[in-house]
Each structure stands twice: as structure tokens, then as C-alpha cells.
Write a protein that holds these residues in place. Structure first.
Motif, PDB file in Angstrom:
ATOM      1  N   SER A 108      -1.006  42.973  11.171  1.00 37.28           N
ATOM      2  CA  SER A 108      -0.883  41.678  10.517  1.00 37.28           C
ATOM      3  C   SER A 108      -2.242  41.000  10.343  1.00 37.28           C
ATOM      4  O   SER A 108      -2.542  40.433   9.283  1.00 37.28           O
ATOM      5  N   GLN A 109      -3.086  41.087  11.367  1.00 42.36           N
ATOM      6  CA  GLN A 109      -4.413  40.482  11.292  1.00 42.36           C
ATOM      7  C   GLN A 109      -5.278  41.119  10.211  1.00 42.36           C
ATOM      8  O   GLN A 109      -6.182  40.468   9.675  1.00 42.36           O
ATOM      9  N   GLY A 121      -4.036  42.087   7.413  1.00 46.08           N
ATOM     10  CA  GLY A 121      -3.367  41.836   6.145  1.00 46.08           C
ATOM     11  C   GLY A 121      -2.461  42.959   5.685  1.00 46.08           C
ATOM     12  O   GLY A 121      -2.116  43.048   4.506  1.00 46.08           O
ATOM     13  N   THR A 139       1.062  44.463   5.504  1.00 48.67           N
ATOM     14  CA  THR A 139       2.432  43.948   5.607  1.00 48.67           C
ATOM     15  C   THR A 139       3.488  45.041   5.663  1.00 48.67           C
ATOM     16  O   THR A 139       4.630  44.780   6.037  1.00 48.67           O
ATOM     17  N   LYS A 197      -8.481  49.183   5.730  1.00 50.37           N
ATOM     18  CA  LYS A 197      -8.201  47.761   5.948  1.00 50.37           C
ATOM     19  C   LYS A 197      -8.418  47.372   7.401  1.00 50.37           C
ATOM     20  O   LYS A 197      -8.943  46.284   7.701  1.00 50.37           O
TER      21      LYS A 197
END
Length: 431
Positions: free
Chosen positions: A164-165, A167, A169, A184
Motif C-alpha cells: 500500500s505504501q 501505491g 493496489t 514500484k
């Protein structure tokens, strides 16, 4: 795997080795067929850490309490130490009475050497109570030479908060998606993947799964028959793994990292130091027991299956993994098989399942799986369209070891995808 584990299977694979200890009040001549005669069972297993170490000990004590003539000598061993010690024992023709087994090629070799008992007739009254798939690695030419107490599969375990940190999802469903996820995570300053490079078998999980997704189960089965790994599908698996390694996704010093040491793969995940690991069903319990808090990351942990590879022939619902079981040594006393039956009662399987370290093989005990992630693994495995045992167990030991060594060399950058398949083929052809 070996497992691996492995490895690993398998599971509480690692931790500080514990010495042998005794449960029982008498010892004596084990050669008598009299069931009431003094008997000593020499039992080696690799559940040498919490949570299963005390569970096995308690079950042995309970059995001994009901059988005063039986002594149980328990030798809990770390995974790699177990394999080394068992190799020495089997080469000497003196296997333990009851010992950890993952089935497959290693068990076949032990059978060919006359080191294990044929259990088929002895377990016939109760073996139908086991999940059929769990028995496959222990069944050779229609006969049963081992009994599984745990069954599961390898998949990606991930830290939901770290995803989540960064980004992220959704979990990736393709290999390209895995690589994008790694990018990412790195951009967010997170270590994408924890890996025990020193142990090697955790590395082989990647290449094996990639080979399955690219070439299908048939490619692995064909290689088992003809010993030829020098094919485009296996080379492609190495190339896809090199894509991952080139992104430098692993923690610093991963080549010297072990799986279950205080600073190893399981601990890194359990302490929130990396976002993912590719590991078997025992991962949550090992993360917890290896973490500083002894609790792991709790409900922050999630699971997703190994994704498809673009253009691959493999089925996305084919599973890679295995289970843990026990084989019985050739000279084991009569009580050994009865003790094995005791370990596999529905009540004892439920007790094992409640630890979170075991996915039971007894059908009646499946209801004891309460952990959400373990339920996901069990459901995924139940709907699997095909199954492949860990390569370092499915193939002859020398071939499995070469797979582990070669894949580790690939990830370390010392061998190319084309070179490792030639090395593995050379060993396979010599068997």
C-alpha cells in the motif's frame, strides 16, 4: 525443496538445532515380534522450532504413557543438518526408525537401497482417510512407502502495508506484473523480496515455477524421463529469472542469508523488512517464530499464487509444492507404524493444524484450519488443476542438488540461463 523444504518444504523448517532427547522409561532388545516387548523408536524430524517442536514432543509423551514398553528417542534437526545426517546414516545402511520424508526421488532412492519399509498393507485400514493428493509423493509403483502429515504449495507471501505504501493496489497476475511490482517497491525505498541465497532451495522455487508456467507440467515430467533440461522452455525460465535478478530485488547480503537464522529470510519478512517472499505454506508460522516479536506481521500478511508468464503453455492453476511426511526405516520396531498411525489421528492432526504450521492430510481434520492465509492456500490447492513436487525432491538427489546449485549460480550472476541447463542435464544424464 530440498525442501526443501523443500521444503520445506515443509513445517518449521529451520532454527537452532536441538539435541536428541528421550521419552520413555525403559529400553531393551527391539528385535522381538512381541508387541509387549521393550521397543525403542528412533525418531528424526525437522520441526525443531516453535510451534511444532513441543507439539511433537507432547504427542510422543502421550503415546509413551499408553505404551510403557516403548521408548521414543527424538532427534529434532534443522533442515540442512537433517539432510546431511540422514545421508550419512543411509549410506551406512542404518536409517532412523521414523524419519522426515518429502517423498519423490529421494524416497525412491532409499527404496531402491532397501532402506525403507513398504507400509501399504499396514496402513490399509486407515489410509483412505487421507487426502489422495497428499499420498502421491509417497506412492511408488502403486505401493506406499511414507505417510504425509502436511500438504501445501508454494506461493507469494506479501506485506499488505508495504504494498500500500508503494501505491500497489492489486497483486500481480503476470510475470511482467511481478517485475513492475518490484520496481514500484524499490522506488518506495522498500526491499521487494527476501531471499535465503545461501540455502539455495528457496531460489529454486522461482526457476521451477517459471518452468511450469512457460513449458507446462509436461516439460518437467519429460525432463524427469529423459534427463534433458537443455530445451528452450528451461532456458526461457532462466531468462525470466535473470530479468528479476537484474532488478536487484533482494535484501543486501542475500547470497549469504539462510532461511531460518535470526537475520534470515523468514525473520526479514516477519520483522517487516521486505515486501515479499516465495515460500510454502509454513511461511506465516516461520515468519512469526523468527521475528523479534514472535508474532510476525499478523493480518498485514497476504498470499497470492505464482502468476502466468506471457506466452507460456502452463496452466495458471497448476500448483508447485509438496508436503511433509514420515518414512519408516527397514529395521524399525513394530511399534513404529502404530506410533505413526497415532500421529495421524484426526485429533492429533487438528492439534497440528491449529498451530498454523501444518495443513492436515487427514480429511476429518481440515476443519481445524482457521488461519485466513492457510485457508486460502488450502482452497487454492484444492482447486489446482495439476501438481508438481519440489524439483529437489521429485528428481534423483544428485539432480535436485544440481538444480539448486545451478539456479543459485544464475541468481548470483556467475552462470547464464543457457549454461545452467547444460550443467543440470549433464548430471541428469549420468544418473
Amino acid at each position: 525443496m530440498t525442501a526443501p523444504l523443500s521444503r520445506r518444504s515443509l513445517l518449521g523448517l529451520v532454527g537452532a538445532g536441538a539435541g536428541a532427547y528421550l521419552l520413555g522409561g525403559c529400553s531393551g532388545d527391539d528385535s522381538s515380534d512381541d508387541p509387549d516387548a521393550p521397543q525403542t523408536i528412533n525418531w528424526w524430524h525437522i520441526q525443531n522450532t516453535e510451534p511444532m517442536l513441543p507439539v511433537w514432543a507432547a504427542m510422543a509423551e502421550e503415546y509413551r504413557g499408553a505404551h510403557s514398553n516403548v521408548t521414543i528417542e527424538i532427534q529434532p534437526l534443522e533442515n540442512e543438518a537433517f539432510k546431511a545426517k540422514l545421508t550419512t546414516a543411509t549410506q551406512a545402511g542404518s536409517p532412523p526408525d521414523l524419519f522426515q520424508s518429502w517423498g519423490g526421488g529421494v524416497l525412491k532412492q532409499q527404496l531402491d537401497a532397501g532402506l525403507v519399509k513398504d507400509l501399504t498393507d499396514d496402513v490399509k485400514p486407515w489410509v483412505d482417510g487421507l487426502l489422495p493428493a497428499s499420498l502421491q509423493p509417497y506412492t511408488i509403483d502403486g505401493r506406499i512407502y511414507g505417510i504425509p502429515f502436511d500438504v501445501g504449495m508454494v506461493g507469494f507471501w506479501y506485506n499488505k502495508d508495504l504494498f500500500s505504501q508503494a501505491g500497489i493496489t492489486e497483486t500481480p497476475t503476470t510475470w511482467a506484473g511481478v517485475l513492475d511490482t518490484v520496481r514500484k517497491l524499490k522506488a518506495a525505498g522498500t526491499v521487494p523480496i527476501a531471499l535465503a541465497g545461501k540455502d539455495k532451495w528457496p531460489v529454486h522455487n522461482y526457476w521451477a515455477y517459471l518452468a511450469m508456467r512457460i513449458g507446462g507440467l509436461g516439460a518437467l515430467q519429460q525432463a524427469a524421463k529423459d534427463g534433458n533440461f537443455d530445451t528452450p522452455d528451461f532456458v526461457a525460465a532462466g531468462e525470466r529469472l535473470k530479468e528479476l535478478a537484474d532488478l536487484q530485488p533482494f535484501q543486501p547480503g542475500f547470497l549469504g542469508a539462510e532461511y531460518g537464522s535470526p537475520d534470515g529470510q523468514a525473520a526479514i519478512m516477519g520483522n517487516g523488512g521486505a515486501a515479499m517472499e516465495l515460500m510454502g505454506q509454513w511461511a506465516p508460522s516461520m515468519q512469526a517464530s523468527s521475528s523479534t516479536s514472535k508474532k510476525g506481521i499478523g493480518d498485514k500478511l497476504g498470499f497470492f499464487t505464482f502468476p502466468t508468464v506471457e506466452g507460456g503453455k502452463g496452466n495458471a492453476t497448476d500448483a508447485f509444492g509438496g508436503g511433509n511426511g514420515f518414512a519408516v526405516g527397514k529395521d524399525a520396531p513394530a511399534a513404529t507404524i502404530d506410533f505413526l498411525k497415532f500421529l495421524l489421528t484426526a485429533d492429533n492432526q487438528r492439534t497440528s493444524a491449529k498451530t498454523g504450521a501444518v495443513l492436515p492430510t487427514v480429511k476429518e481434520a481440515v476443519d481445524a484450519v482457521t488461519d485466513a492465509n492457510n485457508k486460502t492456500v488450502a482452497e487454492t490447492l484444492a482447486s489446482a488443476t495439476g501438481f508438481q513436487l519440489y524439483l529437489d525432491q521429485a528428481y534423483p538427489p544428485a539432480v535436485g542438488q544440481q538444480v539448486n546449485d545451478s539456479v543459485a549460480e544464475l541468481v548470483a550472476g556467475s552462470k547464464t540461463p543457457a549454461q545452467i541447463v547444460k550443467d543440470i542435464t549433464q548430471v541428469a544424464k549420468s544418473q
